[in-house]
Design an enzyme around this catalytic site. Structure first.
Site, PDB file in Angstrom:
ATOM      1  N   TYR A   1      -1.617  -0.535  10.469  1.00  0.00           N
ATOM      2  CA  TYR A   1      -1.837  -0.914   9.068  1.00  0.00           C
ATOM      3  C   TYR A   1      -0.599  -0.548   8.237  1.00  0.00           C
ATOM      4  O   TYR A   1      -0.084  -1.379   7.484  1.00  0.00           O
ATOM      5  CB  TYR A   1      -3.075  -0.210   8.511  1.00  0.00           C
ATOM      6  CG  TYR A   1      -3.345  -0.493   7.047  1.00  0.00           C
ATOM      7  CD1 TYR A   1      -3.806  -1.746   6.629  1.00  0.00           C
ATOM      8  CD2 TYR A   1      -3.120   0.479   6.073  1.00  0.00           C
ATOM      9  CE1 TYR A   1      -4.043  -2.006   5.284  1.00  0.00           C
ATOM     10  CE2 TYR A   1      -3.353   0.223   4.730  1.00  0.00           C
ATOM     11  CZ  TYR A   1      -3.813  -1.019   4.338  1.00  0.00           C
ATOM     12  OH  TYR A   1      -4.039  -1.284   3.001  1.00  0.00           O
TER      13      TYR A   1
ATOM     14  N   SER B   1       0.858  -1.205   0.000  1.00  0.00           N
ATOM     15  CA  SER B   1       0.000   0.000   0.000  1.00  0.00           C
ATOM     16  C   SER B   1       0.884   1.240   0.000  1.00  0.00           C
ATOM     17  O   SER B   1       2.023   1.202   0.495  1.00  0.00           O
ATOM     18  CB  SER B   1      -0.876   0.014   1.255  1.00  0.00           C
ATOM     19  OG  SER B   1      -1.465   1.285   1.434  1.00  0.00           O
TER      20      SER B   1
HETATM   21  P1  NDP Z   1     -11.467  -5.866   0.171  1.00  0.00           P
HETATM   22  O1  NDP Z   1     -11.899  -5.728   1.594  1.00  0.00           O
HETATM   23  O2  NDP Z   1     -12.509  -5.737  -0.887  1.00  0.00           O
HETATM   24  O3  NDP Z   1     -10.709  -7.247  -0.046  1.00  0.00           O
HETATM   25  C1  NDP Z   1      -9.957  -7.892   0.962  1.00  0.00           C
HETATM   26  C2  NDP Z   1     -10.008  -9.389   0.709  1.00  0.00           C
HETATM   27  O4  NDP Z   1      -9.229 -10.058   1.697  1.00  0.00           O
HETATM   28  C3  NDP Z   1     -11.411  -9.956   0.755  1.00  0.00           C
HETATM   29  O5  NDP Z   1     -11.607 -10.795  -0.362  1.00  0.00           O
HETATM   30  C4  NDP Z   1     -11.439 -10.778   2.045  1.00  0.00           C
HETATM   31  O6  NDP Z   1     -12.330 -11.878   1.867  1.00  0.00           O
HETATM   32  C5  NDP Z   1      -9.972 -11.194   2.152  1.00  0.00           C
HETATM   33  N1  NDP Z   1      -9.570 -11.524   3.515  1.00  0.00           N
HETATM   34  C6  NDP Z   1      -9.620 -10.738   4.618  1.00  0.00           C
HETATM   35  N2  NDP Z   1      -9.225 -11.411   5.683  1.00  0.00           N
HETATM   36  C7  NDP Z   1      -8.922 -12.670   5.286  1.00  0.00           C
HETATM   37  C8  NDP Z   1      -8.480 -13.839   5.932  1.00  0.00           C
HETATM   38  N3  NDP Z   1      -8.277 -13.888   7.262  1.00  0.00           N
HETATM   39  N4  NDP Z   1      -8.284 -14.957   5.191  1.00  0.00           N
HETATM   40  C9  NDP Z   1      -8.501 -14.947   3.874  1.00  0.00           C
HETATM   41  N5  NDP Z   1      -8.907 -13.872   3.194  1.00  0.00           N
HETATM   42  C10 NDP Z   1      -9.125 -12.744   3.902  1.00  0.00           C
HETATM   43  O7  NDP Z   1     -10.324  -4.773  -0.020  1.00  0.00           O
HETATM   44  P2  NDP Z   1      -9.245  -4.524  -1.182  1.00  0.00           P
HETATM   45  O8  NDP Z   1      -9.580  -5.246  -2.407  1.00  0.00           O
HETATM   46  O9  NDP Z   1      -9.047  -3.063  -1.230  1.00  0.00           O
HETATM   47  O10 NDP Z   1      -7.942  -5.137  -0.503  1.00  0.00           O
HETATM   48  C11 NDP Z   1      -7.017  -5.951  -1.183  1.00  0.00           C
HETATM   49  C12 NDP Z   1      -5.605  -5.554  -0.767  1.00  0.00           C
HETATM   50  O11 NDP Z   1      -5.326  -4.258  -1.285  1.00  0.00           O
HETATM   51  C13 NDP Z   1      -5.395  -5.482   0.740  1.00  0.00           C
HETATM   52  O12 NDP Z   1      -4.179  -6.088   1.086  1.00  0.00           O
HETATM   53  C14 NDP Z   1      -5.343  -3.989   0.999  1.00  0.00           C
HETATM   54  O13 NDP Z   1      -4.586  -3.686   2.157  1.00  0.00           O
HETATM   55  C15 NDP Z   1      -4.694  -3.496  -0.278  1.00  0.00           C
HETATM   56  N6  NDP Z   1      -4.858  -2.071  -0.555  1.00  0.00           N
HETATM   57  C16 NDP Z   1      -6.105  -1.544  -0.798  1.00  0.00           C
HETATM   58  C17 NDP Z   1      -6.250  -0.188  -1.028  1.00  0.00           C
HETATM   59  C18 NDP Z   1      -7.599   0.449  -1.223  1.00  0.00           C
HETATM   60  O14 NDP Z   1      -7.689   1.699  -1.256  1.00  0.00           O
HETATM   61  N7  NDP Z   1      -8.675  -0.317  -1.380  1.00  0.00           N
HETATM   62  C19 NDP Z   1      -5.078   0.706  -1.078  1.00  0.00           C
HETATM   63  C20 NDP Z   1      -3.834   0.049  -0.833  1.00  0.00           C
HETATM   64  C21 NDP Z   1      -3.735  -1.286  -0.601  1.00  0.00           C
HETATM   65  P3  NDP Z   1     -13.087 -12.597   3.101  1.00  0.00           P
HETATM   66  O15 NDP Z   1     -13.598 -11.500   3.978  1.00  0.00           O
HETATM   67  O16 NDP Z   1     -14.161 -13.393   2.428  1.00  0.00           O
HETATM   68  O17 NDP Z   1     -12.070 -13.462   3.757  1.00  0.00           O
END
Ligand code: NDP
Length: 253
Positions: free
Chosen positions: A161, A148
């Site tokens: 974070y 990020s």
């Molecule tokens: P989302 O919340 O849409 O996606 C996060 C995903 O992680 C979900 O599919 C969730 O599925 C999964 N997840 C969370 N916890 C677990 C777990 N314990 N085991 C398995 N899967 C897990 O957010 P984003 O798409 O934005 O996030 C994706 C990545 O991008 C993250 O690492 C985030 O930090 C990073 N990011 C996002 C930014 C933004 O502005 N959106 C900016 C910078 C980085 P489920 O709950 O079904 O497990």
């Protein structure tokens, strides 16, 4: 853009239930890759797998909790039984739970460290042998870690974070020294504001409102924008490693 080079690839995408992971899985599969979809919400994974298969692609829904080693072990076995060794790993799953450090939210810190850092490490541990074998055999092999912009720009109240994401970027740097000589590319991608479900887990109303204000003021990127960067990164010639990408909405400067 067409990503025909994906047709020979076998991928694992964590966090494929929503946001960037879901968009990435969809795009990799559209390019012809076989894609294992890992996350906790089975219904979301099943729906995405069905959508990909209906479109002529190949996908496998694997319910996985990355904070639970037994769950990861079972997922890895399921992936290997169905697809054999993989050559493309997208370490994307993550949670963002901001609060002032003074609130002492050990519950949130534990969840972020377990998911964003230890979860990434569990997946690295599970699939490094597959990736190095692919590299040794002269095939393209990729480890893509989603970090990020918060890894190196400080956002007040996002300390833990940011620390987990700084760790992911630095872990990627270190892994490159071990895996590069084995022809495995390691990429760290650092997005800025991207419209996904990431902000929906924030339990502090003031911080939710603050982030909502940023999204209102700055047109964010879409999950598909980041998926496109990931697909581009893993379809370069195998001697070209796009090792560190920072992608921000133009107005987030
Ligand atoms: P989302 O919340 O849409 O996606 C996060 C995903 O992680 C979900 O599919 C969730 O599925 C999964 N997840 C969370 N916890 C677990 C777990 N314990 N085991 C398995 N899967 C897990 O957010 P984003 O798409 O934005 O996030 C994706 C990545 O991008 C993250 O690492 C985030 O930090 C990073 N990011 C996002 C930014 C933004 O502005 N959106 C900016 C910078 C980085 P489920 O709950 O079904 O497990």
């Amino acid at each position: 853009m067409s990503y025909a080079a994906l047709a020979t690839r076998t991928a694992v995408v964590t966090g494929a239930a929503s946001g960037i992971g879901e968009a990435t899985a969809r795009l990799l599969a559209a390019g012809g890759a076989r894609v294992a979809l890992l996350a906790r919400r089975t219904d979301r994974l099943d729906a995405l797998a069905a959508e990909i298969v209906a479109a002529g692609g190949q996908a496998l829904a694997v319910t996985t909790d990355l904070t639970d080693q037994a769950s990861v072990d079972a997922a890895v076995k399921t992936v290997h039984d169905a697809y054999g060794a993989v050559d493309l790993v997208v370490n994307n799953a993550g949670v963002m739970l901001p609060n002032p450090l003074a609130d002492g939210r050990l519950d949130e810190w534990t969840r972020m460290i377990d998911t964003n850092l230890t979860g990434v490490l569990r997946i690295v541990r599970a699939f490094t042998a597959d990736l190095t074998a692919a590299g040794d055999e002269g095939r393209t092999a990729d480890l893509v870690n989603i970090s990020s912009i918060a890894s190196h720009i400080v956002f007040p109240d996002y300390a833990v974070y940011g620390a987990t994401k700084a760790a992911v970027t630095q872990l990627s740097n270190a892994l490159r020294t071990e895996l590069g000589p084995r022809d495995v590319r390691v990429s760290a991608i650092e997005p800025g504001l991207t419209a996904t479900e990431l902000d929906t887990h924030i339990d502090n109303p003031a911080l939710r409102e603050q982030l909502g204000g940023m999204f209102a003021a700055i047109p964010p990127m879409s999950a598909e924008d980041i998926a496109d960067l990931i697909a581009y990164t893993v379809t370069r010639p195998r001697h070209v490693n796009l090792r560190h990408l920072v992608a921000l909405p133009t107005r987030q400067a």
